[in-house]
Enzyme design. Structure first.
Site, PDB file in Angstrom:
ATOM      1  N   HIS A 432       0.825  -1.218   0.000  1.00 20.24           N
ATOM      2  CA  HIS A 432       0.000   0.000   0.000  1.00 20.24           C
ATOM      3  C   HIS A 432       0.853   1.261   0.000  1.00 20.24           C
ATOM      4  O   HIS A 432       2.041   1.252   0.320  1.00 20.24           O
ATOM      5  CB  HIS A 432      -0.968   0.009   1.186  1.00 20.24           C
ATOM      6  N   CYS A 451       2.384  -5.014   7.047  1.00 20.08           N
ATOM      7  CA  CYS A 451       2.152  -4.784   5.624  1.00 20.08           C
ATOM      8  C   CYS A 451       3.359  -4.075   5.002  1.00 20.08           C
ATOM      9  O   CYS A 451       4.248  -3.594   5.702  1.00 20.08           O
ATOM     10  CB  CYS A 451       0.892  -3.968   5.407  1.00 20.08           C
TER      11      CYS A 451
END
Length: 548
Positions: A432, A451
């Site tokens: 992301h 992440c």
């Protein structure tokens, strides 16, 4: 044949059983006859069964043997009328080289070597197969299966470091068949290893030569914090000599000065160790140059073991992340077409090692805050400030297990930035964007909750959507400024591999080393080396791999 040689050959040898798995029976190939066989020596099926019983082989290991010899109509594989076949000699050399190169005593069988060496030296003609020759042929086949399981599939269980990329699949019988079928086998082409493995193995052998010369002399930075072009002194001279010893052929050992050539070498070394290429000699570079050769050898052995686990890479496009390098690369077959810096999970929230396929891109995403973060961070902040959620562009969508369910709405301050890339997995890991752009200026970038944050998410989105003409750069920009989520499915899902390598060869052919940010090297060292301690081993001798 001389009786003493027969007696010597008949001595039994114990071998490690092959990995247990379901093996399908292969029918006897009656097209192979004494006229078209490589050798006229035949194995009696009862000899094989006596060997299986005497060695107390498990079902799958026994079936491996039965299938292999059935498929050859019980012709010998390793011994011919004139002694060892060419394939047996190739395997003899291959096995001995592996034991030497990887210091793996579990595949060292002195008794077997002696038997093979005797046959290679003896000028003997075998007119018929007796039990001693049959046992030797069977023993070599068993040893080959054991060799493949260890040398090419790996000795350490990947679960030790929670490695969830499916392991490379090997068919030892097919490998053996291919070796038997080609008398002029080129081992470099035959071995089931990737090019990165071959290149890193060459570096391992090079570091063994360094070790023979003794450990490096420690380099001291002295009173200066750094040295730059134009400086002189003992530190400059020792760094120059170290680079020459490591193989830099562009440097002259007669110059005491920090010249342009040394600055170029320093920049290159800094890149190889994962530092910013300033061209100045500083404490970080000195630390890397002072790492003992023994530790470098062990790091190479550990990463070669990981490379044995890696499955064959799919053709076409794929994405590869190397966590310790803080880098993402997009490949088109063998070429890197896009690279970018990344932020990975901190030590307490390790990014998981696994593979999957990227299927969706989500522009202007919501961030569904994980329950662990809600409990540890959001809920305490809500208790301190009743306007906390609105100040962070968040909203509560419900409750679960006594905790509020919270999500952050699309916007410039959204923790996922303006786009995320999904490859569905049970670890809740994805790529992301991020509003915290300043973190990409750091050399060591382990800051996330697990992440992977991208430094150039727009470039990745444009690249992945180039086959969808409606998604022009302008349309992507518009979607990233939306107040609602916009999902885009990939026409062809892209394989993603999130890996963990602390040593590898880069596209320029240079050896790279990185820090073991999650302690995975240490865990593997405890499995692989006999004298493992914190910081790998202190043993001055080459570490021996533990036997299974």
């Amino acid at each position: 044949m001389k009786k003493w040689l027969l007696l010597f050959l008949i001595v039994p040898i114990a071998f490690i059983a092959c990995n247990r798995k379901k093996i399908h029976k292969v029918e006897r190939d009656i097209t192979i006859t004494p006229k078209n066989a490589v050798t006229r020596l035949e194995l009696d099926s009862m000899q094989m069964e006596r060997y299986i019983s005497g060695q107390q082989l498990g079902d799958s290991a026994a079936q491996y043997l039965r299938n292999f010899y059935n498929s050859r109509n019980f012709q010998f594989a390793w011994v011919g009328e004139k002694g060892l076949t060419e394939q047996a000699r190739v395997f003899y050399t291959l096995n001995k080289d592996y034991v030497t190169d990887f210091q793996d005593s579990s595949l060292l069988d002195s008794g077997l070597y002696q038997k093979m060496e005797l046959l290679m030296k003896q000028d003997t003609i075998f007119k018929k197969a007796d039990s001693s020759l049959a046992n030797l042929d069977l023993q070599l086949t068993r040893h080959f299966f054991n060799y493949v399981a260890n040398a090419y599939a790996g000795k350490v269980d990947p679960e030790v470091i929670q490695w969830h990329i499916p392991r490379k699949k090997l068919n030892a019988t097919l490998l053996l068949d291919s070796l038997m079928a080609n008398k002029n086998t080129k081992i470099d082409d035959w071995e089931p290893v990737n090019q990165q493995y071959k290149l890193l193995k060459k570096e391992l052998l090079r570091y063994y030569t360094f070790q023979k010369s003794g450990e490096w002399e420690k380099i001291s930075l002295g009173k200066q914090k750094r040295y730059q072009q134009g400086d002189t002194g003992l530190t400059v001279s020792m760094v120059r000599q170290r680079f020459i010893a490591l193989g830099d052929t562009l440097l002259s050992d007669t110059l005491p000065e920090f010249d342009l050539a040394l600055k170029t070498a320093v920049k290159q070394a800094q890149q190889q160790f994962g530092y910013r290429a300033t061209g100045n000699i500083d404490a970080s570079l000195i630390k890397e140059l002072n790492v003992p050769v023994q530790q470098r050898i062990e790091k190479l052995l550990i990463n070669l073991e990981r490379m044995r686990w890696m499955p064959a890479m799919p053709a076409g496009r794929r994405i590869l992340v190397n966590i310790p390098d803080y880098q993402l690369h997009v490949f088109e077959d063998k070429e890197i077409t896009l690279s970018m810096g990344i932020v990975v999970g901190k030590a307490a929230n390790k990014t998981v090692i696994f593979s999957n396929k990227l299927r969706n891109i989500v522009f202007s995403p919501y961030w569904n805050v994980p329950a662990s973060i809600v409990k540890a961070e959001v809920l305490p902040a809500m208790k301190r400030n009743r306007n906390y959620l609105s100040s962070k562009n968040m909203e509560q969508t419900g409750t679960s297990n006594g905790l509020p369910q919270v999500r952050q709405k699309p916007g410039d301050n959204n923790s996922l930035g303006r786009v995320k890339f999904l490859f569905p997995n049970s670890y809740d890991i994805y790529f992301h964007d991020t509003p915290a752009k300043s973190l990409f200026a750091e050399e060591k970038r382990a800051f996330s909750h697990g992440c992977i944050r991208l430094s150039q998410p727009v470039k990745l989105a444009e690249y992945l959507l180039e086959d969808q003409k409606q998604w022009t750069p302008a349309q992507i920009t518009k979607a990233m400024k939306s107040t609602k989520e916009i999902w885009v499915g990939m026409k062809k899902p892209v394989p993603v591999f999130i890996t963990y390598f602390t040593a590898w060869i880069d596209r320029h052919g240079r050896l790279n080393f990185r820090d073991d940010i999650y302690g995975h090297d240490q865990k593997m060292a405890e499995q692989m080396f006999l004298s493992s301690v914190k910081g790998l081993t202190k043993a001055p001798a080459i570490a021996q791999l533990k036997s299974k």
